[in-house]
Design a protein around this motif. Structure first.
Motif, PDB file in Angstrom:
ATOM      1  N   GLY A 224       0.166   4.165  -9.360  1.00  0.00           N
ATOM      2  CA  GLY A 224      -0.407   2.107  -8.136  1.00  0.00           C
ATOM      3  C   GLY A 224       0.134   2.283  -6.634  1.00  0.00           C
ATOM      4  N   ASN A 225       0.760   3.540  -6.441  1.00  0.00           N
ATOM      5  CA  ASN A 225       1.443   3.290  -5.468  1.00  0.00           C
ATOM      6  C   ASN A 225       0.496   3.475  -4.502  1.00  0.00           C
ATOM      7  OD1 ASN A 225       4.270   3.000  -5.503  1.00  0.00           O
ATOM      8  ND2 ASN A 225       3.937   4.656  -6.704  1.00  0.00           N
ATOM      9  N   MET A 226      -0.985   4.642  -4.579  1.00  0.00           N
ATOM     10  CA  MET A 226      -1.894   4.726  -4.008  1.00  0.00           C
ATOM     11  C   MET A 226      -2.686   3.655  -3.949  1.00  0.00           C
ATOM     12  SD  MET A 226      -4.309   8.603  -4.759  1.00  0.00           S
ATOM     13  CE  MET A 226      -5.689   8.709  -3.808  1.00  0.00           C
ATOM     14  N   VAL A 227      -2.854   2.874  -5.087  1.00  0.00           N
ATOM     15  CA  VAL A 227      -4.134   2.027  -5.566  1.00  0.00           C
ATOM     16  C   VAL A 227      -3.301   0.983  -4.217  1.00  0.00           C
ATOM     17  CG1 VAL A 227      -4.597  -0.027  -6.195  1.00  0.00           C
ATOM     18  CG2 VAL A 227      -4.779   2.242  -7.104  1.00  0.00           C
ATOM     19  N   LEU A 228      -2.257   0.628  -3.573  1.00  0.00           N
ATOM     20  CA  LEU A 228      -0.861  -0.421  -2.563  1.00  0.00           C
ATOM     21  C   LEU A 228      -1.725  -0.001  -1.367  1.00  0.00           C
ATOM     22  CD1 LEU A 228       1.918  -1.273  -4.991  1.00  0.00           C
ATOM     23  CD2 LEU A 228       0.690  -2.547  -4.264  1.00  0.00           C
ATOM     24  N   ASN A 229      -1.449  -0.965  -0.349  1.00  0.00           N
ATOM     25  CA  ASN A 229      -1.264  -0.392   0.615  1.00  0.00           C
ATOM     26  C   ASN A 229       0.133  -0.434   1.132  1.00  0.00           C
ATOM     27  OD1 ASN A 229      -1.694  -2.260   2.720  1.00  0.00           O
ATOM     28  ND2 ASN A 229      -3.304  -2.587   0.961  1.00  0.00           N
ATOM     29  N   SER A 230       0.860  -0.446   2.681  1.00  0.00           N
ATOM     30  CA  SER A 230       2.168  -0.723   2.539  1.00  0.00           C
ATOM     31  C   SER A 230       2.263  -1.875   3.188  1.00  0.00           C
ATOM     32  CB  SER A 230       2.374   0.426   3.598  1.00  0.00           C
ATOM     33  OG  SER A 230       2.617   1.814   2.901  1.00  0.00           O
TER      34      SER A 230
END
Length: 643
Positions: A224-230
């Motif tokens: 899920g952290n890869m789908v997101l952006n900071s």
């Protein structure tokens, strides 16, 4: 050419190109983020990588629109001088200052993620404010990882180069009327697209995308952290984080009075199947089985089937929800996590390993599934379901028959519950949760049932009868299934809805939901009426007990069918103040101090007993228990101790 000059074709196309550049560089940042953290985020194939990247575009859209709102507005606002070199120079600096800062967040996360195991959120401010050497830490981190800074410089330089490759030729409109008309129309179109982009889509049935939604597309939570952006995760949590560690009592007091770990020793030979119904807007007010002793004048029940089922079940007429929205109900019922002033599921800490009835059943070899007839992203259920570890998700997509769509939210309850009854149980034992949808605004029922149900004085009364009827039809089908006789059924509401009777206008009764435990198997002895105060977060430990799970579980609730007596602490929040029912009193807690104390029979919170009881020993301990519970909750959520 003059025609196009008035209609600003050049400016619109160049604006699209400049926004496209942001998408392009966000995808490069996503790849680098994964590459630097590929040992923490497992991706099995190139196809999986591209799938995650593709779904990340929705989150990139929100971030890019947040950051570039001013730039977009200034690019198309009709001020005639838009194409002049000075104006374009101003746009250049606005574009790269805002995008540069936002882009830098993603690069900082290449390093930060390894320590936090989550994308950058506004919670980082809370960490930073307690550190005096934050600049040194920041500098040292980049010194240890020089390639991160180098890649940022290279990519920003390339971005500037590509931006300058496409320039706007200076021109001045000759006919101002069409120029202004076209500009206004363009602004309106862009505004509509921006709203959809920031929300994540244009569907009424879905809420704006949040951090938890990234897990809809992930096979494991870390992806899920890869789908997101900071940039997205930071802006989405900005100004919404009330999660702060506090230190009121020592751990010994928490262990003795909160007992956050429970353990049960029930012997179970043939593990039961579990079916959990989270019924949309199922207020306790609507069901006669839960109002027999309320002395409500001219009371009318709108759930005849549930009333009849209650006579064969174990019911809890004094049950409270632990949240205010549907997603709060999901976390409360399945994971025993209540929502306080800020919801856990929309917090910066939602994406972590969580012990729940799902994980317990997975560990015991159950087949686990979640059913919700809405579009698969609706309410954040898909993403949070992946975090909890459901093996299967069945939504509107899997149902695959839009003829049964209600046109607003989801597949009508009756056909979807038939699908649910016939689709589960192929491997056993199984644990399945279904979240109904029809008892909801705009309070409609299928046309073929017009006139079948009594209207009632509230708009909710007709659709809740339809849902009750749908559950009845579900049971007619479920009773024919081979798994039925060894199944435990749980019914509760996610939250309350429209109120008609004054009894349910009382502050605490705005959280009043029913709870029914039913099984056709007499072995489980689920019969009778239990007048103890109960809550949604008791469901998880109760089921863990009933399926014979013997290890310790993390739970602020307790089993309602065990002889072991753990502390009974009811917890919820009105969105501004936390509320606890402890012993004979209701305590209102603002995160620092208890601000109100009421007799637990005073559900309207009308008579504050703070002054008259402030020196009694029971009240002094009750205040400490409020603080201890809150302290333990914050500690576990923030420090990722939810397992």
């Amino acid at each position: 050419m003059k025609f196009f000059k008035e209609f600003r074709k050049q400016e619109v196309l160049v604006l699209l190109y400049r926004i496209f550049l942001a998408y392009f560089f966000y995808q490069i940042a996503r790849f680098l983020f994964w590459y630097f953290n590929r040992d923490l985020i497992k991706v099995d194939s190139v196809a999986d990588y591209f799938s995650l990247s593709y779904h990340g575009t929705a989150f990139d859209t929100t971030a890019i629109l947040y950051v570039n709102a001013l730039f977009i507005l200034l690019s198309i606002i009709p001020v005639v001088i838009n194409t002049k070199k000075v104006y374009q120079k101003i746009l250049f600096w606005i574009y790269f200052i805002t995008n540069g800062i936002a882009y830098a967040m993603n690069f900082g996360d290449f390093i930060y993620f390894r320590f936090s195991q989550t994308r950058l959120t506004s919670a980082a401010f809370q960490v930073a404010q307690h550190e005096t050497n934050i600049f040194k830490v920041f500098t040292a981190s980049f010194m240890q990882n020089p390639f991160v800074l180098l890649w940022f410089v290279i990519l920003m330089s390339l971005w500037v180069f590509l931006y300058k490759r496409v320039k706007i030729t200076e021109s001045r409109p000759v006919k101002l009327v069409p120029y202004f008309i076209w500009s206004v129309l363009t602004l309106c179109i862009v505004a509509v697209l921006a709203v959809g982009g920031i929300r994540g889509d244009f569907r009424h049935s879905t809420r704006p995308i949040n951090l938890v939604d990234a897990n809809r597309f992930a096979k494991i939570p870390s992806q899920g952290n890869m789908v997101l952006n900071s940039t997205f995760s930071f802006f989405r949590t900005l100004g919404t984080n009330n999660f702060k560690e506090v230190h009121f009592v020592d751990e010994k007091f928490i262990d003795e009075n909160i007992q956050p770990y429970k353990q049960y020793d029930r012997k179970v030979q043939n593990k039961p199947n579990i079916v959990i119904f989270i019924v949309e807007s199922f207020s306790r007010e609507y069901s006669g089985a839960f109002n027999k002793d309320k002395n409500i004048k001219d009371y009318v029940s709108y759930t005849p089937f549930m009333d009849s089922l209650a006579t064969e079940s174990l019911i809890f007429p004094n049950t409270f929800a632990n949240g205010r929205q549907s997603i709060h109900g999901m976390s409360s019922v399945l994971a025993g996590i209540p929502s306080l002033t800020d919801a856990f599921t929309s917090s910066p800490y939602s994406n972590q390993k969580i012990q729940s009835i799902v994980s317990v059943c997975n560990e015991l070899g159950y087949d686990t599934s979640f059913y919700h007839g809405a579009p698969n992203g609706s309410m954040g259920f898909f993403g949070f379901g992946n975090i909890l570890g459901f093996k299967h998700y069945f939504g509107k997509t899997e149902y695959n028959n839009d003829k049964d769509f209600d046109g607003m939210w989801a597949i009508w309850d009756e056909p979807f519950l038939q699908y649910f009854a016939e689709n589960v149980g192929k491997p056993q034992p199984f644990m399945a949760t279904v979240f109904t949808a029809s008892s909801h605004h705009p309070f409609k029922i299928p046309e073929k049932y017009n006139g079948k149900f009594k209207k009632g004085p509230s708009q909710m009364h007709e659709p809740i009868q339809y849902t009750d009827y749908s559950i009845k039809k579900y049971f007619e089908t479920a009773k024919k299934q081979p798994w039925f006789n060894n199944t435990i059924f749980v019914f509760t509401g996610d939250h309350t809805n429209e109120i008609y009777y004054p009894e349910y206008e009382k502050a605490m009764n705005r959280f009043a939901v029913p709870m029914i435990l039913y099984s056709p198997n007499p072995e489980y002895n689920l019969k009778g009426v239990n007048q103890e105060f109960a809550q949604q977060i008791d469901i998880y430990p109760t089921l863990a007990d009933l399926v014979g799970y013997h290890k310790k579980i993390r739970s602020w609730g307790r089993s309602l069918v065990s002889d072991k007596k753990y502390p009974a602490i009811i917890a919820n929040s009105d969105g501004g103040v936390e509320q606890f029912i402890i012993g004979d009193y209701i305590y209102r807690f603002d995160g620092k101090e208890v601000v109100g104390i009421f007799d637990k029979k005073d559900l309207g919170l009308e008579k504050n007993l703070m002054e008259s009881l402030k020196n009694t020993q029971e009240i002094q301990k009750g205040k400490l228990i409020c603080k201890a519970w809150y302290q333990d909750y914050m500690n576990r959520v923030i420090n990722r101790k939810m397992y």
